[in-house]
Design an enzyme around this catalytic site. Sequence first.
Site, short mmCIF file in Angstrom:
data_model
loop_
_atom_site.label_atom_id
_atom_site.label_comp_id
_atom_site.label_asym_id
_atom_site.label_seq_id
_atom_site.Cartn_x
_atom_site.Cartn_y
_atom_site.Cartn_z
N GLU A 32 71.57 -28.54 19.47
CA GLU A 32 72.28 -28.08 18.27
C GLU A 32 72.35 -26.56 18.36
O GLU A 32 71.37 -25.86 18.09
CB GLU A 32 71.51 -28.52 17.01
N CYS A 75 73.95 -21.34 10.72
CA CYS A 75 74.73 -21.57 11.93
C CYS A 75 76.19 -21.90 11.63
O CYS A 75 77.06 -21.70 12.45
CB CYS A 75 74.11 -22.69 12.74
P1 NAD Z 1 64.81 -19.09 17.59
O1 NAD Z 1 64.58 -17.71 18.11
O2 NAD Z 1 63.95 -19.60 16.49
O3 NAD Z 1 64.71 -20.05 18.85
C1 NAD Z 1 64.84 -21.44 18.71
C2 NAD Z 1 63.66 -22.10 19.38
O4 NAD Z 1 63.67 -21.83 20.78
C3 NAD Z 1 62.32 -21.62 18.85
O5 NAD Z 1 61.52 -22.72 18.54
C4 NAD Z 1 61.78 -20.80 19.98
O6 NAD Z 1 60.36 -20.80 20.05
C5 NAD Z 1 62.36 -21.45 21.18
N1 NAD Z 1 62.46 -20.55 22.32
C6 NAD Z 1 62.75 -19.23 22.27
N2 NAD Z 1 62.75 -18.72 23.53
C7 NAD Z 1 62.46 -19.75 24.36
C8 NAD Z 1 62.33 -19.87 25.78
N3 NAD Z 1 62.50 -18.84 26.60
N4 NAD Z 1 62.02 -21.08 26.27
C9 NAD Z 1 61.86 -22.14 25.46
N5 NAD Z 1 61.98 -22.08 24.12
C10 NAD Z 1 62.27 -20.91 23.58
O7 NAD Z 1 66.23 -19.29 17.09
P2 NAD Z 1 67.50 -18.61 17.55
O8 NAD Z 1 67.79 -19.05 18.95
O9 NAD Z 1 67.53 -17.16 17.21
O10 NAD Z 1 68.46 -19.36 16.50
C11 NAD Z 1 69.67 -18.87 16.14
C12 NAD Z 1 70.76 -19.65 16.83
O11 NAD Z 1 70.60 -21.02 16.53
C13 NAD Z 1 72.11 -19.26 16.35
O12 NAD Z 1 72.99 -19.25 17.44
C14 NAD Z 1 72.49 -20.38 15.40
O13 NAD Z 1 73.86 -20.58 15.26
C15 NAD Z 1 71.81 -21.54 16.07
N6 NAD Z 1 71.53 -22.58 15.07
C16 NAD Z 1 72.15 -23.76 15.23
C17 NAD Z 1 71.95 -24.76 14.28
C18 NAD Z 1 72.62 -26.08 14.40
O14 NAD Z 1 72.24 -26.99 13.66
N7 NAD Z 1 73.58 -26.27 15.30
C19 NAD Z 1 71.11 -24.52 13.20
C20 NAD Z 1 70.48 -23.30 13.10
C21 NAD Z 1 70.69 -22.33 14.06
#
Ligand code: NAD
Length: 434
Positions: free
Chosen positions: A168, A202
């Site tokens: 997602e 998102c």
């Molecule tokens: P985040 O930084 O919380 O990361 C998401 C998860 O990935 C966390 O649990 C984090 O610990 C893990 N993570 C981070 N680096 C990692 C690595 N190197 N290896 C493994 N896991 C790792 O969240 P984010 O990425 O900043 O979230 C924002 C993005 O998520 C935006 O692009 C947003 O659009 C998208 N988003 C999508 C949805 C959806 O339902 N489609 C919902 C919310 C957010």
Amino acid sequence: MSAELTFTPVSDIPQELIAGETGAIRQEAIDAIKHLDQWAAPQSVKTTLLNRMNKPHIRKSPLGTVLIIGAWNLPINLLLAPAVGAIAAGNCVILKPSEVSTHTAALLTRLLPKYLDPRTVRIINGAAEETTVLLEQKFDHMFYTGSGNIGKVIMMAAAKQLTPVTLELGGKSPAFVSKDVDIAVAARRLTFGKLFNTGQACIAPDYLIVERGIEQELVKEMKIAIQEFYGASPQTSQSYGRIINKNHFNRLKRLLDTTHGEIVAGGDTQEDDLYIAPTIVLNVQLNDPLMESEIFGPILPIWVVDTLNEGIEYVNSKDQPLALYVYSHNMKLADHILENTRSGGAVINDSLIQFMVTALPFGGTGPSGIGNYHGKRTFDIFSHERATLVKNLGMQKALTISYPPYTEKKTSWLEWLLFDKVKYADNAILKGKL
Ligand code: NAD
């Protein structure tokens, strides 16, 4: 996780919390409880005459142990909504909350073992390093919410073990605004959609594609809407949130400092309060920093176009977004835009509300995600569809027609029993009925 729960919320009014987090989970849980018998029941399938006696059906079975990795912007919902379906389908679940939303992760770590059996549901906390170790383990499904860059890391780790994934992800979700629209209504719906959770959603409209001639009126109405929602000083409003942390604050501030557009509303920031005002930036060009990547904050760029077809062309030249919005009275125009673009989901004349309808698939397409969920779909993601036939041990004699030695008579019987529909279709074609 050492965070102490001393956080004082900016807002005393939990309406966004209910709409985006707890209410949404509750709805998912109620849906699952109400329909579980039906979702889990064996489904019989249609077949040919010969196999009808064999009771062909699909049984749902749990996948095993699944990993759910959440993101920070709706840290309860994005972790627990998939968990509802995973638990309903009978799996053991490992939950990995985002380390960025520290307080929620600490709260969930404390509360979940009180309500869910730790033999089947466990929380594991950590950032990239710990998650990397987690990803080396063998899971039966990985469900990840977050950015596309980390989505690739997840998929590569999953590929090593042939683990199926649901991703997602995000992207820049455009909103088309046609000049025939009721500007006051569109302005309020867009303002709400953009500023819910301070733009950290998102599916928030990331930028507007506005038909030339209505941009000034639209900005005027959006400024009025901001004032109606948050008063003259949004910073003191109990209904307006904050940016999650300094990194994201600085990222957004940099966008404001480098944009070449005109900041026509908001623009003020305060680092020690992680405050960024509801901000509208008019006349943004396509090479503007605001158009480079997902904004994920309360800044709304407006790109003015002579015709919305320019917008269609632009959207199609970019990654397919998670959501796409059209504001117009003209349903033919709205259809034209939808039919000529691609996105995970779409709404005509509002934003965000698709998230609330659990019967709709929620997910992206291409770079905005793989797979979709909510309601029964979440149950299905975490279930294996086991193809099953139950054969009666009697009537062995009838089966001899499929055993060697083969004869013309046996073949003709078999054809009739196995392929009755094909035969029917052949005859119908011959008689000109199809
Ligand atoms: P985040 O930084 O919380 O990361 C998401 C998860 O990935 C966390 O649990 C984090 O610990 C893990 N993570 C981070 N680096 C990692 C690595 N190197 N290896 C493994 N896991 C790792 O969240 P984010 O990425 O900043 O979230 C924002 C993005 O998520 C935006 O692009 C947003 O659009 C998208 N988003 C999508 C949805 C959806 O339902 N489609 C919902 C919310 C957010």
